[in-house]
Scaffold this active site. Structure first.
Site, PDB file in Angstrom:
ATOM      1  N   HIS A 106       3.810 -11.756  -9.784  1.00  0.00           N
ATOM      2  CA  HIS A 106       5.188 -11.662 -10.267  1.00  0.00           C
ATOM      3  C   HIS A 106       5.182 -11.893 -11.781  1.00  0.00           C
ATOM      4  O   HIS A 106       4.534 -12.836 -12.267  1.00  0.00           O
ATOM      5  CB  HIS A 106       6.055 -12.773  -9.666  1.00  0.00           C
TER       6      HIS A 106
ATOM      7  N   HIS B 196      -6.089  -2.279  -1.354  1.00  0.00           N
ATOM      8  CA  HIS B 196      -5.532  -3.376  -0.555  1.00  0.00           C
ATOM      9  C   HIS B 196      -6.426  -4.611  -0.630  1.00  0.00           C
ATOM     10  O   HIS B 196      -7.605  -4.568  -0.276  1.00  0.00           O
ATOM     11  CB  HIS B 196      -5.349  -2.979   0.918  1.00  0.00           C
TER      12      HIS B 196
ATOM     13  N   THR C  85       4.888 -13.804   1.035  1.00  0.00           N
ATOM     14  CA  THR C  85       5.572 -13.132   2.143  1.00  0.00           C
ATOM     15  C   THR C  85       5.069 -11.709   2.370  1.00  0.00           C
ATOM     16  O   THR C  85       5.342 -11.121   3.417  1.00  0.00           O
ATOM     17  CB  THR C  85       7.101 -13.073   1.915  1.00  0.00           C
TER      18      THR C  85
ATOM     19  N   CYS D 190       0.854  -1.206   0.000  1.00  0.00           N
ATOM     20  CA  CYS D 190       0.000   0.000   0.000  1.00  0.00           C
ATOM     21  C   CYS D 190       0.880   1.242   0.000  1.00  0.00           C
ATOM     22  O   CYS D 190       0.603   2.207  -0.726  1.00  0.00           O
ATOM     23  CB  CYS D 190      -0.930   0.012   1.202  1.00  0.00           C
TER      24      CYS D 190
ATOM     25  N   ASP E 283      10.880  -5.919  -8.791  1.00  0.00           N
ATOM     26  CA  ASP E 283      11.083  -6.612  -7.509  1.00  0.00           C
ATOM     27  C   ASP E 283      12.460  -6.242  -6.962  1.00  0.00           C
ATOM     28  O   ASP E 283      13.438  -6.143  -7.704  1.00  0.00           O
ATOM     29  CB  ASP E 283      10.973  -8.134  -7.718  1.00  0.00           C
TER      30      ASP E 283
ATOM     31  N   HIS F 208      -0.325  -8.400   0.577  1.00  0.00           N
ATOM     32  CA  HIS F 208      -1.085  -7.516  -0.336  1.00  0.00           C
ATOM     33  C   HIS F 208      -0.978  -8.201  -1.689  1.00  0.00           C
ATOM     34  O   HIS F 208       0.148  -8.431  -2.185  1.00  0.00           O
ATOM     35  CB  HIS F 208      -0.443  -6.116  -0.331  1.00  0.00           C
TER      36      HIS F 208
ATOM     37  N   ASN G  38       1.638 -16.051  -5.532  1.00  0.00           N
ATOM     38  CA  ASN G  38       1.815 -16.901  -4.362  1.00  0.00           C
ATOM     39  C   ASN G  38       0.723 -16.551  -3.357  1.00  0.00           C
ATOM     40  O   ASN G  38       0.497 -15.376  -3.075  1.00  0.00           O
ATOM     41  CB  ASN G  38       3.190 -16.660  -3.731  1.00  0.00           C
TER      42      ASN G  38
ATOM     43  N   HIS H 144      -0.344  -9.643  -5.111  1.00  0.00           N
ATOM     44  CA  HIS H 144       0.630  -9.220  -6.123  1.00  0.00           C
ATOM     45  C   HIS H 144       0.909 -10.359  -7.070  1.00  0.00           C
ATOM     46  O   HIS H 144       0.803 -11.538  -6.706  1.00  0.00           O
ATOM     47  CB  HIS H 144       1.929  -8.718  -5.477  1.00  0.00           C
TER      48      HIS H 144
ATOM     49  N   GLY I 254       4.015 -19.622  -0.432  1.00  0.00           N
ATOM     50  CA  GLY I 254       5.216 -18.790  -0.419  1.00  0.00           C
ATOM     51  C   GLY I 254       4.946 -17.300  -0.394  1.00  0.00           C
ATOM     52  O   GLY I 254       5.831 -16.502  -0.709  1.00  0.00           O
TER      53      GLY I 254
HETATM   54  P1  5GP Z   1       5.872 -13.118  -2.328  1.00  0.00           P
HETATM   55  O1  5GP Z   1       6.962 -13.944  -1.714  1.00  0.00           O
HETATM   56  O2  5GP Z   1       4.952 -12.547  -1.268  1.00  0.00           O
HETATM   57  O3  5GP Z   1       5.131 -13.798  -3.444  1.00  0.00           O
HETATM   58  O4  5GP Z   1       6.588 -11.909  -3.049  1.00  0.00           O
HETATM   59  C1  5GP Z   1       6.951 -10.736  -2.404  1.00  0.00           C
HETATM   60  C2  5GP Z   1       8.000 -10.079  -3.277  1.00  0.00           C
HETATM   61  O5  5GP Z   1       8.142  -8.742  -2.886  1.00  0.00           O
HETATM   62  C3  5GP Z   1       9.384 -10.733  -3.173  1.00  0.00           C
HETATM   63  O6  5GP Z   1       9.794 -11.192  -4.456  1.00  0.00           O
HETATM   64  C4  5GP Z   1      10.265  -9.607  -2.644  1.00  0.00           C
HETATM   65  O7  5GP Z   1      11.560  -9.622  -3.204  1.00  0.00           O
HETATM   66  C5  5GP Z   1       9.486  -8.375  -3.029  1.00  0.00           C
HETATM   67  N1  5GP Z   1       9.691  -7.240  -2.144  1.00  0.00           N
HETATM   68  C6  5GP Z   1       9.674  -7.266  -0.779  1.00  0.00           C
HETATM   69  N2  5GP Z   1       9.864  -6.032  -0.288  1.00  0.00           N
HETATM   70  C7  5GP Z   1       9.998  -5.204  -1.369  1.00  0.00           C
HETATM   71  C8  5GP Z   1      10.223  -3.801  -1.487  1.00  0.00           C
HETATM   72  O8  5GP Z   1      10.324  -3.051  -0.503  1.00  0.00           O
HETATM   73  N3  5GP Z   1      10.309  -3.304  -2.757  1.00  0.00           N
HETATM   74  C9  5GP Z   1      10.187  -4.094  -3.850  1.00  0.00           C
HETATM   75  N4  5GP Z   1      10.307  -3.508  -5.052  1.00  0.00           N
HETATM   76  N5  5GP Z   1       9.987  -5.422  -3.768  1.00  0.00           N
HETATM   77  C10 5GP Z   1       9.889  -5.978  -2.537  1.00  0.00           C
HETATM   78 ZN    ZN Z   2      -1.801  -3.235   1.121  1.00  0.00          ZN
END
Ligand code: 5GP
Ligand code: ZN
Length: 114
Positions: free
Chosen positions: A102, A46, A95, A7, A30, A98, A87, A100, A93
């Site tokens: 990839h 959100h 993390t 957010c 990323d 919110h 994810n 998203h 997976g």
């Molecule tokens: P998830 O593991 O939730 O599918 O993906 C979260 C992604 O967010 C990860 O690939 C991580 O590298 C990316 N990420 C985490 N914090 C930040 C940030 O502050 N800025 C950017 N640009 N990417 C982030």
């Molecule tokens: Zn959010």
């Protein structure tokens, strides 16, 4: 959501270069790229995860795929191919809580993922 990282990125509280922005979504690189192109596309609104997709917001995933296709053509990886990943939850997976997506491209991507 006030304490949500994505957010804060979407609303400009954390300055981030956007590769794409419209009224519904933003796209940005990323921070820990897993491929030569690793882009995140997120809704401005959100939404915790794919589990929260409902009648009122189910246009978002289709919109994200449209933006992914546009970016693939603009950034030059449409022909070679790419992967769109969402994810969801602990075992998926996820993390950042919110929604998203990839976009990974620029190298051959193994299947299945680990
Ligand atoms: P998830 O593991 O939730 O599918 O993906 C979260 C992604 O967010 C990860 O690939 C991580 O590298 C990316 N990420 C985490 N914090 C930040 C940030 O502050 N800025 C950017 N640009 N990417 C982030
Ligand atoms: Zn959010």
């Amino acid at each position: 959501m006030s304490d949500c990282l994505f957010c804060k990125i979407a609303n400009g509280d954390i300055p981030t270069e956007f590769l794409y922005e419209d009224d519904k979504v933003v796209a940005f690189k990323d921070i820990e790229p897993q491929a030569p192109h690793h882009i995140l596309i997120i809704p401005k609104e959100h939404i915790d995860s794919a589990l929260e997709i409902n009648d009122a917001n189910c246009d978002i995933p289709g919109h994200v795929f449209m933006v992914a296709s546009k970016l693939a053509k603009e950034l030059g990886f449409a022909q070679d191919g790419f992967r769109i990943v969402n994810n969801c939850g602990r075992d998926g997976g996820q993390t950042v809580g919110h929604l998203h997506f990839h976009i990974l491209a620029g190298r051959y991507l193994q299947w299945p993922p680990g």
